[in-house]
Enzyme design. Structure first.
Site, PDB file in Angstrom:
ATOM      1  N   GLU A 124       4.965  -5.039   8.373  1.00  0.00           N
ATOM      2  CA  GLU A 124       3.557  -4.893   7.952  1.00  0.00           C
ATOM      3  C   GLU A 124       2.979  -6.191   7.399  1.00  0.00           C
ATOM      4  O   GLU A 124       1.767  -6.377   7.378  1.00  0.00           O
ATOM      5  CB  GLU A 124       3.445  -3.793   6.873  1.00  0.00           C
ATOM      6  CG  GLU A 124       3.684  -2.389   7.404  1.00  0.00           C
ATOM      7  CD  GLU A 124       3.421  -1.318   6.342  1.00  0.00           C
ATOM      8  OE1 GLU A 124       3.238  -0.160   6.715  1.00  0.00           O
ATOM      9  OE2 GLU A 124       3.408  -1.646   5.123  1.00  0.00           O
ATOM     10  N   HIS A 179       0.823  -1.223   0.000  1.00  0.00           N
ATOM     11  CA  HIS A 179       0.000   0.000   0.000  1.00  0.00           C
ATOM     12  C   HIS A 179       0.858   1.275   0.000  1.00  0.00           C
ATOM     13  O   HIS A 179       0.542   2.244   0.705  1.00  0.00           O
ATOM     14  CB  HIS A 179      -1.020  -0.017   1.141  1.00  0.00           C
ATOM     15  CG  HIS A 179      -0.444  -0.086   2.526  1.00  0.00           C
ATOM     16  ND1 HIS A 179      -1.116  -0.639   3.580  1.00  0.00           N
ATOM     17  CD2 HIS A 179       0.743   0.341   3.032  1.00  0.00           C
ATOM     18  CE1 HIS A 179      -0.372  -0.539   4.670  1.00  0.00           C
ATOM     19  NE2 HIS A 179       0.748   0.061   4.367  1.00  0.00           N
ATOM     20  N   HIS A 187      10.629  -3.632   2.932  1.00  0.00           N
ATOM     21  CA  HIS A 187      11.055  -2.240   2.827  1.00  0.00           C
ATOM     22  C   HIS A 187      11.531  -1.736   4.174  1.00  0.00           C
ATOM     23  O   HIS A 187      11.127  -2.227   5.216  1.00  0.00           O
ATOM     24  CB  HIS A 187       9.968  -1.320   2.237  1.00  0.00           C
ATOM     25  CG  HIS A 187       8.703  -1.140   3.035  1.00  0.00           C
ATOM     26  ND1 HIS A 187       7.927  -2.192   3.487  1.00  0.00           N
ATOM     27  CD2 HIS A 187       8.048  -0.012   3.427  1.00  0.00           C
ATOM     28  CE1 HIS A 187       6.846  -1.720   4.112  1.00  0.00           C
ATOM     29  NE2 HIS A 187       6.893  -0.399   4.107  1.00  0.00           N
TER      30      HIS A 187
HETATM   31 FE   LIG Z   1       2.425   0.956   5.327  1.00  0.00          FE
END
Ligand SMILES: [Fe+3]
Ligand SMILES: [Fe+3]
Lengths: 129, 284, 284, 129
Positions: free
Chosen positions: B240, B12, B193
């Site tokens: 996440e 996202h 990330h």
């Molecule tokens: Fe995020």
């Protein structure tokens, strides 16, 4: 505190846990305030005066004034909060993230296009303590 | 009876939303990202749900440090699009599903998950970028959304196994709602990330692809992966990915049903600082 | 190593606070209530804790319907006394214990309790009335307080067993804190009362006294009592008693240690609409 | 909705669950607003005008204007929220609770002193549907 905190030895990485959160509380709450357009205006007009309204340490204020993201993170900042400063400055998330690596904007962008930084990365010797 | 027909997984990244909002989707850099969602947009037209149960995380938008819920379910009638510092994204407001959401909250709390119920929550890119990726730029979103926010900002975040079990509780809750509702459950965030420190820019294609493999084939084993492995291998923000385990835990095979069908899988590096991963699973 | 030395249980009726604040404690009506706390005030002087982990519920004060956490732990340095509609009570502000509170949050979330972490929360009579009952009217409270708020306002509230197990997790968390801290855990609210509808004014002395008996002797069995029994027998607001099970679950005997010593027990009807119950247990 | 809701048959009792909460959202949020002294002033000055600022149903507004607590609860009100109206009016919790029982203030107070209402209580026949 014998808690399960196995994340302190990862190079170039600060995990935002309750301890960092306590340290960075007012720094991060200051950042949140920049989600309102009127506060962004007031901050831009006189950064120092705006910062002085918050119960931040001088170290935190200096880190913000010099836009030194690594210093802000060391002082308890969390990237998602600090991103509000970047948004105020018109910087992208890539510019913000890159600014912490010591690389130029172009070099960082090229690194990402080439597949990013390997997870085996370790900091250059001169950066080690 | 309400039922979960499919689960969708997707990164996202905020820059993806910006690329759409600023009309950059045809640039070669972004074309590589969006091409992976063309089949998904066809798929969702043919498989339009009534409600999407959308698992995401708030990025210091609705929740400051004053209030950090581990799990928060949105039971309001609608949710405004947040101003994250550069004005709200020009996308439709999000219409909730209060009755189903309240029903799920009721049932899941009785299954010993300590939810926070939220009736006012501006939703940030964590929720709106997946909607944009899957639906393009409509005048209004084609289905209702139940926002479900997970704390992945301040440690400790919930474990992969806690998330996986929560997904199972959500499935039970949805299946006990006695109206006929077609529900999809989406897990968002990730993949690898890191947005902070000298290690920013970390990407791990190998980790990500193994994650996608295992998410399909053996989610229970995947759920046992400790946080530290995510941080070490997938970067500090790679954590996440635990949110994908909530969606996966809600699929029928986890409760002894048939294996899902893999309808689509896509992986691309980079979008801004992040590896983009995407998968669609249909229940059978 | 931090340790839990005792648990305290008490009702938290707002009128009790008002009686103290307005100097009515010598009136015969109130004297009957306060007499039961005289031994407690002596006891706490002799057994002063460093920190009280205070389980209470917010009464639509800090949390509106916009935000309903099932369990919320206060990790702030201090908490203001709330204005509940007639101005804040004239009592000292509450000083927190941020390090220990954060440590407990960290540990309890890793034990699969989905806490909400709160750093800004004005505390209402649910928290300040027990302090007043136990400490009188000092210039400042004689110990630090970790406020722990439980949703007992909007159904479903957490089950008695969930609360009892949470108490056990809190004990583990406190005992893993490596500073030498004397902690008491207090459970507040109840006993039987109903504040709404034609059935308002309900009191059940028999239920309350059996509850006190069983809380001491067999809390695990008591934890199995379903919500509906509280509502039916102890009134719609009697459900607050599940909070006592959190404090009781944190006592040593539940984890195989020695039985606690009953230092004090008191019961009186009425204070305003409510039956007042009170008990002090010391760990051995 | 086959949920575990075994609490609907208790006489004279409304359990505040998600369904009631949804129904009473704006009524309860209006009550919360009375925690600020300036709002209490504005409400007292012109109750109807203040109520009209909120997305409440007419039924909810009438229930508030007539201070009919049972009606407010039927319309989704929760006692802890509604108590803010009582506080604004200078009423005690005992006065508020008593007002829902059909008893006089004195009779309710005497009942409490005598040990309260028994849990075996059932409503008088005339109140039954
Ligand atoms: Fe995020
Ligand atoms: Fe209470």
């Amino acid at each position: 505190m014998p808690l399960d905190k196995p994340y302190t030895d990862i190079p170039g990485t600060t995990i935002f846990d309750a301890e960092q959160s306590r340290k960075g509380y007012w720094l991060n709450q200051f950042c949140m305030s920049l989600m309102k357009a009127e506060n962004r205006e007031r901050f831009k007009k006189d950064e120092r005066a705006y910062l002085d309204e918050w119960a931040m340490t001088e170290e935190q204020k200096q880190a913000v004034l010099t836009r030194d993201m690594n210093r802000m993170i060391a002082a308890g900042g969390n990237i998602y909060f600090l991103a509000k400063i970047g948004a105020t400055d018109g910087k992208s998330f890539q510019q913000m993230a890159g600014s912490m690596t010591g690389m130029s904007e172009d070099a960082y962008r090229e690194m990402m296009i080439a597949g990013g930084r390997p997870s085996t990365w370790t900091p250059p010797a001169k950066d080690k303590p | 009876m309400a039922r979960i027909t499919a689960s969708v997984y997707t990164s996202h990244v905020p820059a993806i939303g910006a690329a759409m909002d600023l009309g950059k989707t045809q640039e070669p850099y972004w074309q590589k990202v969006f091409s992976g969602y063309e089949p998904s947009r066809e798929w969702i037209k043919a498989n339009k749900p009534d409600v999407v149960f959308l698992v995401f995380n708030d990025h210091a938008t609705a929740f400051s440090l004053d209030f950090i819920p581990t799990f928060a379910i949105g039971t309001a009638a609608e949710f405004a699009v947040a101003d994250e510092g550069w004005g709200p994204r020009p996308v439709p407001k999000v219409i909730g599903a209060p009755e189903l959401a309240s029903h799920i909250a009721h049932s899941v709390i009785q299954q010993d998950f300590d939810l926070t119920i939220v009736n006012k929550m501006d939703v940030d890119h964590g929720l709106t970028v997946p909607l944009s990726l899957m639906c393009g730029q409509p005048q209004e979103w084609p289905f209702k959304v139940i926002p479900f926010a997970v704390n992945v900002v301040q440690y400790p975040v919930p474990s992969g196994m806690r998330c996986f079990k929560l997904g199972q509780a959500i499935r039970k809750a949805i299946e006990s709602f006695d109206e006929d509702v077609n529900v999809q459950i989406w897990g968002t965030g990730g993949m690898s990330h890191q947005l902070q420190g000298p290690r920013a820019g970390l990407i791990n294609k190998d980790f990500d692809n193994r994650f996608l493999d295992q998410l399909l084939a053996d989610p229970e084993a995947l759920a046992q992966k400790p946080h530290i492995d995510y941080v070490r291998e997938a970067g500090s923000e790679g954590i996440e990915l635990v949110m994908w385990l909530i969606a996966r835990g809600a699929m029928a095979d986890v409760a002894g049903g048939a294996k899902p069908t893999l309808k689509h899988r896509f992986y691309h590096v980079p979008a801004s600082n992040t590896a983009v991963g995407h998968m669609i699973l249909e229940n059978n």
